[in-house]
Design a protein around this motif. Structure first.
Motif, PDB file in Angstrom:
ATOM      1  N   LEU A   1      -0.065  10.484  -4.370  1.00  0.00           N
ATOM      2  CA  LEU A   1       0.100  11.800  -3.758  1.00  0.00           C
ATOM      3  C   LEU A   1       0.742  12.771  -4.756  1.00  0.00           C
ATOM      4  O   LEU A   1       0.312  13.920  -4.877  1.00  0.00           O
ATOM      5  CB  LEU A   1       0.944  11.666  -2.492  1.00  0.00           C
ATOM      6  CG  LEU A   1       1.104  12.930  -1.662  1.00  0.00           C
ATOM      7  CD1 LEU A   1      -0.245  13.454  -1.200  1.00  0.00           C
ATOM      8  CD2 LEU A   1       1.991  12.660  -0.463  1.00  0.00           C
ATOM      9  N   ILE A   2       1.723  12.322  -5.493  1.00  0.00           N
ATOM     10  CA  ILE A   2       2.383  13.159  -6.497  1.00  0.00           C
ATOM     11  C   ILE A   2       1.408  13.520  -7.609  1.00  0.00           C
ATOM     12  O   ILE A   2       1.326  14.669  -8.047  1.00  0.00           O
ATOM     13  CB  ILE A   2       3.647  12.455  -7.045  1.00  0.00           C
ATOM     14  CG1 ILE A   2       4.702  12.378  -5.943  1.00  0.00           C
ATOM     15  CG2 ILE A   2       4.188  13.180  -8.260  1.00  0.00           C
ATOM     16  CD1 ILE A   2       5.902  11.529  -6.294  1.00  0.00           C
ATOM     17  N   ALA A   3       0.642  12.556  -8.085  1.00  0.00           N
ATOM     18  CA  ALA A   3      -0.338  12.818  -9.151  1.00  0.00           C
ATOM     19  C   ALA A   3      -1.416  13.785  -8.665  1.00  0.00           C
ATOM     20  O   ALA A   3      -1.844  14.688  -9.398  1.00  0.00           O
ATOM     21  CB  ALA A   3      -0.966  11.510  -9.611  1.00  0.00           C
ATOM     22  N   THR A   4      -1.865  13.644  -7.432  1.00  0.00           N
ATOM     23  CA  THR A   4      -2.878  14.537  -6.876  1.00  0.00           C
ATOM     24  C   THR A   4      -2.341  15.964  -6.793  1.00  0.00           C
ATOM     25  O   THR A   4      -3.032  16.924  -7.160  1.00  0.00           O
ATOM     26  CB  THR A   4      -3.319  14.051  -5.483  1.00  0.00           C
ATOM     27  OG1 THR A   4      -3.793  12.720  -5.587  1.00  0.00           O
ATOM     28  CG2 THR A   4      -4.385  14.941  -4.899  1.00  0.00           C
ATOM     29  N   MET A   5      -1.120  16.126  -6.326  1.00  0.00           N
ATOM     30  CA  MET A   5      -0.509  17.458  -6.220  1.00  0.00           C
ATOM     31  C   MET A   5      -0.352  18.095  -7.604  1.00  0.00           C
ATOM     32  O   MET A   5      -0.558  19.296  -7.765  1.00  0.00           O
ATOM     33  CB  MET A   5       0.850  17.369  -5.516  1.00  0.00           C
ATOM     34  CG  MET A   5       0.747  16.987  -4.048  1.00  0.00           C
ATOM     35  SD  MET A   5      -0.222  18.152  -3.090  1.00  0.00           S
ATOM     36  CE  MET A   5       0.883  19.525  -3.054  1.00  0.00           C
ATOM     37  N   ALA A   6       0.013  17.298  -8.593  1.00  0.00           N
ATOM     38  CA  ALA A   6       0.161  17.828  -9.953  1.00  0.00           C
ATOM     39  C   ALA A   6      -1.178  18.316 -10.496  1.00  0.00           C
ATOM     40  O   ALA A   6      -1.271  19.371 -11.131  1.00  0.00           O
ATOM     41  CB  ALA A   6       0.766  16.775 -10.869  1.00  0.00           C
ATOM     42  N   LEU A   7      -2.231  17.537 -10.261  1.00  0.00           N
ATOM     43  CA  LEU A   7      -3.557  17.945 -10.730  1.00  0.00           C
ATOM     44  C   LEU A   7      -4.065  19.169  -9.992  1.00  0.00           C
ATOM     45  O   LEU A   7      -4.687  20.052 -10.579  1.00  0.00           O
ATOM     46  CB  LEU A   7      -4.549  16.783 -10.585  1.00  0.00           C
ATOM     47  CG  LEU A   7      -4.380  15.648 -11.590  1.00  0.00           C
ATOM     48  CD1 LEU A   7      -5.331  14.497 -11.254  1.00  0.00           C
ATOM     49  CD2 LEU A   7      -4.615  16.144 -12.997  1.00  0.00           C
ATOM     50  N   VAL A   8      -3.822  19.236  -8.696  1.00  0.00           N
ATOM     51  CA  VAL A   8      -4.250  20.405  -7.924  1.00  0.00           C
ATOM     52  C   VAL A   8      -3.497  21.636  -8.413  1.00  0.00           C
ATOM     53  O   VAL A   8      -4.054  22.720  -8.510  1.00  0.00           O
ATOM     54  CB  VAL A   8      -4.018  20.165  -6.412  1.00  0.00           C
ATOM     55  CG1 VAL A   8      -4.168  21.453  -5.626  1.00  0.00           C
ATOM     56  CG2 VAL A   8      -4.979  19.118  -5.898  1.00  0.00           C
ATOM     57  N   GLY A   9      -2.221  21.498  -8.741  1.00  0.00           N
ATOM     58  CA  GLY A   9      -1.426  22.617  -9.234  1.00  0.00           C
ATOM     59  C   GLY A   9      -1.935  23.152 -10.550  1.00  0.00           C
ATOM     60  O   GLY A   9      -1.813  24.332 -10.842  1.00  0.00           O
TER      61      GLY A   9
ATOM     62  N   MET B   1       0.797  -1.181   0.000  1.00  0.00           N
ATOM     63  CA  MET B   1       0.000   0.000   0.000  1.00  0.00           C
ATOM     64  C   MET B   1       0.853   1.265   0.000  1.00  0.00           C
ATOM     65  O   MET B   1       0.474   2.263  -0.588  1.00  0.00           O
ATOM     66  CB  MET B   1      -0.918  -0.019   1.203  1.00  0.00           C
ATOM     67  CG  MET B   1      -1.802   1.167   1.273  1.00  0.00           C
ATOM     68  SD  MET B   1      -3.250   0.638   2.101  1.00  0.00           S
ATOM     69  CE  MET B   1      -4.441   1.652   1.485  1.00  0.00           C
ATOM     70  N   SER B   2       2.007   1.258   0.668  1.00  0.00           N
ATOM     71  CA  SER B   2       2.863   2.434   0.729  1.00  0.00           C
ATOM     72  C   SER B   2       3.515   2.721  -0.625  1.00  0.00           C
ATOM     73  O   SER B   2       3.854   3.858  -0.908  1.00  0.00           O
ATOM     74  CB  SER B   2       3.915   2.256   1.813  1.00  0.00           C
ATOM     75  OG  SER B   2       4.768   1.197   1.478  1.00  0.00           O
ATOM     76  N   LYS B   3       3.717   1.685  -1.470  1.00  0.00           N
ATOM     77  CA  LYS B   3       4.288   1.894  -2.796  1.00  0.00           C
ATOM     78  C   LYS B   3       3.307   2.675  -3.668  1.00  0.00           C
ATOM     79  O   LYS B   3       3.714   3.406  -4.552  1.00  0.00           O
ATOM     80  CB  LYS B   3       4.631   0.564  -3.462  1.00  0.00           C
ATOM     81  CG  LYS B   3       5.789  -0.134  -2.827  1.00  0.00           C
ATOM     82  CD  LYS B   3       6.100  -1.385  -3.581  1.00  0.00           C
ATOM     83  CE  LYS B   3       7.267  -2.109  -2.950  1.00  0.00           C
ATOM     84  NZ  LYS B   3       7.648  -3.287  -3.656  1.00  0.00           N
ATOM     85  N   LEU B   4       2.026   2.541  -3.430  1.00  0.00           N
ATOM     86  CA  LEU B   4       1.010   3.214  -4.217  1.00  0.00           C
ATOM     87  C   LEU B   4       0.710   4.615  -3.690  1.00  0.00           C
ATOM     88  O   LEU B   4       0.266   5.493  -4.439  1.00  0.00           O
ATOM     89  CB  LEU B   4      -0.277   2.387  -4.194  1.00  0.00           C
ATOM     90  CG  LEU B   4      -0.942   2.340  -5.552  1.00  0.00           C
ATOM     91  CD1 LEU B   4      -0.674   1.001  -6.156  1.00  0.00           C
ATOM     92  CD2 LEU B   4      -2.380   2.617  -5.450  1.00  0.00           C
ATOM     93  N   THR B   5       0.969   4.872  -2.447  1.00  0.00           N
ATOM     94  CA  THR B   5       0.627   6.157  -1.827  1.00  0.00           C
ATOM     95  C   THR B   5       1.472   7.294  -2.401  1.00  0.00           C
ATOM     96  O   THR B   5       0.950   8.371  -2.703  1.00  0.00           O
ATOM     97  CB  THR B   5       0.819   6.070  -0.297  1.00  0.00           C
ATOM     98  OG1 THR B   5       0.064   4.978   0.195  1.00  0.00           O
ATOM     99  CG2 THR B   5       0.374   7.337   0.382  1.00  0.00           C
ATOM    100  N   ALA B   6       2.750   7.095  -2.542  1.00  0.00           N
ATOM    101  CA  ALA B   6       3.633   8.154  -3.044  1.00  0.00           C
ATOM    102  C   ALA B   6       3.259   8.581  -4.465  1.00  0.00           C
ATOM    103  O   ALA B   6       3.101   9.786  -4.732  1.00  0.00           O
ATOM    104  CB  ALA B   6       5.074   7.710  -2.956  1.00  0.00           C
ATOM    105  N   PRO B   7       3.084   7.663  -5.444  1.00  0.00           N
ATOM    106  CA  PRO B   7       2.702   8.099  -6.785  1.00  0.00           C
ATOM    107  C   PRO B   7       1.322   8.774  -6.812  1.00  0.00           C
ATOM    108  O   PRO B   7       1.108   9.744  -7.554  1.00  0.00           O
ATOM    109  CB  PRO B   7       2.694   6.814  -7.609  1.00  0.00           C
ATOM    110  CG  PRO B   7       3.550   5.856  -6.876  1.00  0.00           C
ATOM    111  CD  PRO B   7       3.442   6.229  -5.450  1.00  0.00           C
TER     112      PRO B   7
END
Length: 163
Positions: free
Chosen positions: A9-17, A1-7
């Motif tokens: 989180l990064i994708a969410t931040m990119a979309l929010v930006g 589950m932790s391997k999936l959390t980082a990508p």
């Protein structure tokens, strides 16, 4: 589950930006040249020129000191008494009360006024030295800093004052 959390989180931040299309500087679609923004209204400022006729003659012009600038005092003469609404106006229309000199640093003004109606009681012959026409314009220090000279035009002559 932790391997999936980082990508994720990064994708969410990119979309929010990116925000809504075009709202953010992070949006790659807006990374080209941005259109210039100006306060000037679309189609430019309204060019309203003063339709009052020029006073027939300028007899004197001088500077008088003010606390934060100078007072431009202009005297004129007309063959008839009764001129009204006498003023100094810019030779080329400018927005608001702006006093901007031309490219050569000369502020060009006109001495204008409304003559008396023909045949009216106010249209009496003027007496030289007694029936002078006088008006003034306050010019701030900030406005004066861009002005090298002032040129005032009447119907028959032009007077130039250096700063």
């Amino acid at each position: 589950m932790s391997k999936l959390t980082a990508p994720l989180l990064i994708a969410t931040m990119a979309l929010v930006g990116c925000g809504r299309f075009g709202d953010s500087g992070w949006n790659p679609l807006r990374w080209g040249s941005a259109p210039a923004r100006t306060l000037e209204p679309e189609g430019g400022y309204a060019q309203v020129s003063d339709t009052r006729p020029d006073i027939p003659q300028i007899t004197a012009a001088r500077w008088e000191p003010l606390n934060e600038g100078r007072l431009l005092v202009v005297e004129g003469f007309a063959p008839l008494r009764g001129y009204s609404s006498v003023a100094l106006v810019t030779a080329r229309p400018q927005p608001g009360d702006r006093l901007a000199p031309d490219a050569d640093g000369v502020l060009r003004l006109r001495l204008v006024g409304v003559p008396p109606a023909p045949g009216s009681a106010a249209a009496l012959p003027a007496r030289p030295g007694v029936d002078e026409i006088r008006t003034a314009m306050a010019i701030s220090s900030v406005q004066l800093s861009r002005i090298a000279a002032v040129e005032i035009t009447s119907a028959s002559n032009v007077v130039t004052l250096r700063r």
